[in-house]
Each structure stands twice: as C-alpha cells, then as structure tokens.
Design a protein around this motif. Sequence first.
Motif, short mmCIF file in Angstrom:
data_model
loop_
_atom_site.label_atom_id
_atom_site.label_comp_id
_atom_site.label_asym_id
_atom_site.label_seq_id
_atom_site.Cartn_x
_atom_site.Cartn_y
_atom_site.Cartn_z
N GLU A 68 48.47 52.56 23.29
CA GLU A 68 49.40 53.52 23.89
C GLU A 68 49.39 53.43 25.41
OE1 GLU A 68 48.24 57.26 22.31
OE2 GLU A 68 48.95 56.82 20.27
N ARG A 69 48.28 53.71 26.03
CA ARG A 69 48.13 53.61 27.48
C ARG A 69 46.92 52.72 27.75
NH1 ARG A 69 50.88 56.89 30.71
NH2 ARG A 69 49.25 56.95 32.31
N TYR A 70 47.18 51.45 27.96
CA TYR A 70 46.07 50.52 28.12
C TYR A 70 46.21 49.72 29.41
CZ TYR A 70 49.16 46.75 26.39
OH TYR A 70 50.17 45.84 26.22
N LEU A 71 45.17 48.97 29.71
CA LEU A 71 45.17 48.09 30.87
C LEU A 71 44.27 46.90 30.56
CD1 LEU A 71 45.79 47.42 33.87
CD2 LEU A 71 43.78 48.81 34.48
N THR A 72 44.83 45.71 30.67
CA THR A 72 44.06 44.48 30.51
C THR A 72 43.97 43.79 31.85
OG1 THR A 72 44.83 44.22 28.22
CG2 THR A 72 43.88 42.29 29.28
N LEU A 73 42.75 43.47 32.27
CA LEU A 73 42.52 42.82 33.55
C LEU A 73 41.89 41.45 33.33
CD1 LEU A 73 40.99 45.81 35.57
CD2 LEU A 73 43.27 44.83 35.87
N ARG A 74 42.36 40.45 34.06
CA ARG A 74 41.80 39.12 33.90
C ARG A 74 41.92 38.33 35.20
NH1 ARG A 74 46.66 36.62 30.08
NH2 ARG A 74 47.99 35.94 31.79
N VAL A 75 40.99 37.41 35.37
CA VAL A 75 41.03 36.45 36.47
C VAL A 75 41.12 35.07 35.85
CG1 VAL A 75 39.80 35.46 38.42
CG2 VAL A 75 39.67 37.92 38.00
N ARG A 76 42.13 34.30 36.24
CA ARG A 76 42.33 32.97 35.65
C ARG A 76 42.12 31.89 36.70
NH1 ARG A 76 47.28 32.36 31.86
NH2 ARG A 76 45.68 33.09 30.41
N HIS A 77 41.38 30.86 36.29
CA HIS A 77 41.14 29.68 37.13
C HIS A 77 41.94 28.52 36.56
CE1 HIS A 77 38.09 26.54 38.85
NE2 HIS A 77 39.24 26.54 39.50
N TYR A 78 42.75 27.91 37.39
CA TYR A 78 43.56 26.75 37.00
C TYR A 78 42.82 25.48 37.44
CZ TYR A 78 47.31 30.16 36.40
OH TYR A 78 48.07 31.25 35.99
N HIS A 79 42.22 24.78 36.48
CA HIS A 79 41.49 23.55 36.79
C HIS A 79 42.47 22.37 36.85
CE1 HIS A 79 37.67 25.62 35.84
NE2 HIS A 79 38.32 26.14 34.82
N PRO A 80 42.17 21.34 37.60
CA PRO A 80 41.02 21.17 38.50
C PRO A 80 41.30 21.70 39.90
CG PRO A 80 42.24 19.13 38.43
CD PRO A 80 42.98 20.10 37.53
N THR A 81 42.39 22.43 40.08
CA THR A 81 42.71 22.97 41.40
C THR A 81 41.77 24.13 41.72
OG1 THR A 81 44.24 24.72 40.68
CG2 THR A 81 45.13 22.49 40.85
N GLY A 82 41.86 24.61 42.92
CA GLY A 82 41.09 25.79 43.31
C GLY A 82 41.91 27.05 43.21
N LEU A 83 42.96 27.01 42.41
CA LEU A 83 43.85 28.17 42.29
C LEU A 83 43.27 29.22 41.34
CD1 LEU A 83 47.36 26.49 42.05
CD2 LEU A 83 46.41 27.74 43.99
N PHE A 84 43.38 30.49 41.77
CA PHE A 84 42.97 31.61 40.94
C PHE A 84 44.10 32.64 40.94
CE2 PHE A 84 38.96 29.76 42.11
CZ PHE A 84 38.12 29.98 41.02
N ALA A 85 44.23 33.34 39.83
CA ALA A 85 45.22 34.42 39.74
C ALA A 85 44.58 35.64 39.11
CB ALA A 85 46.43 33.99 38.91
N LEU A 86 44.94 36.78 39.63
CA LEU A 86 44.51 38.07 39.09
C LEU A 86 45.69 38.69 38.37
CD1 LEU A 86 42.57 40.54 38.89
CD2 LEU A 86 43.45 41.25 41.14
N SER A 87 45.48 39.07 37.11
CA SER A 87 46.56 39.64 36.31
C SER A 87 46.17 41.00 35.78
CB SER A 87 46.92 38.74 35.13
OG SER A 87 47.39 37.49 35.56
N ALA A 88 47.16 41.87 35.69
CA ALA A 88 46.98 43.20 35.10
C ALA A 88 48.16 43.46 34.18
CB ALA A 88 46.91 44.27 36.18
#
Length: 211
Positions: A68-88
């Motif tokens: 109903e009222r939720y929140l999913t948090l994640r940090v994703r690393h894209y290999h082999p780059t140094g890219l990271f993304a924060l998602s909610a």
Amino acid sequence: MPALPASELRTNLGTWAVAGQALPAVGAALAQALPAEAFDPGFRGQRLTTSYLDTRRFILRKARVRGERYLTLRVRHYHPTGLFALSAKTESAKVRVEVAPAVARAVLGGDRDALEAHLPAEVVARLAELVNDDPLAPVVDVCCHRFAREDGRQRLSLDTGVTTDTGLCLPFNVLELKGTDPTASWPAFVVSLGLRPVRVSKFLWATGGGR
C-alpha cells in the motif's frame, strides 16, 4: 564516462520467465526487435550489482509485501564502469539519480545524510514515515548480466544469471518490457516463443529466501 543506460524511466508493460534453453532464441529476437543501446552497440550486455537497503527488522520489505505505502531503496553499480545509481520506488512513482562512487560508498555504509541529500523531499518523508530513525544498511546484493535494446518509446531488457551474495539463484532468466505507452502490444516473439508471464520482485525474492 558514458551516461547511465535507459535514463528515461518507463512503465513496466510485461515481464516473462525465460528458461535457459530459450536464451539463444530470445537473444536473437531481442536483437531484431529494437535498436542497440548507445552504450552497448555490440549487444554484449552489462554486469549489474544491485544493493538493496533495509533496516535490521526488514521494515521496508514488510511495507513492500503489504503493497500500500512502501519504499524500495537500492544502489546499482554498472560494471565495468564506475557508474552508480541510487533508486527509490514507491507504489506510485520511481526516481533514479546517478551518484558519485564516494556517495554510493557512503550510502552503503549507512550514511543517512548522504542518502537523503540525493532523494526528493517526498521520498525522504516516506522514508521517515516508515523507518523513523532506524539505521539502513545493505541487506542483499543481486547480480545479473543484462542485455537490452531500446528506442524512444520502448525498452526490452533480459536479465540472465540472476544470483545473490547470499547464495540464491533465480531458476529462470527475466525478460522485461518497459514503455511510455501503456496500451502498447507485446512483442510478437513473446507469443511465438511461448514465453510465460511472471510476477517477480527481485527485492522480495532475494530477501525472502528465494520465495
């Protein structure tokens, strides 16, 4: 450094289970269905590691199960780059921002200020509503090798070899269609190859012992 793939967040239009023996046929169909992504012109795919955040009492998981009222948090690393993304992700919206490696390390280390500094106010409010001051930490890492194709309206992604750092292995591969038009038809190859629709949340699966 290349930009994050699929920067436009689209709506999920369908998800299918892909057995191992169907991977060659699905890969060939995927390559013909949509153009190559700019960051992967050779269609070799990309290794992803996604770290999901929760409290020790799995408050966010429990909210996700209720739905109903939720929140999913994640940090994703894209290999082999140094890219990271924060998602909610909530029940009604999803946001994703690229973050520097130092920020990703801080968030994964439990730095609440670093996390909230990169989230919209409404997501920060939802986080406070659900967990109050309980500390957040990574509860599981989900790894896969993703192949994707996209155009301006749709994106097809195929996640293969989905595993966790806790020893789980998803027994099938996952094909997903996202797009900007919720009335869009499914790709013809989904039907011709006999793929079966499936409902799967990697977060719930990975934190629920594979259930």
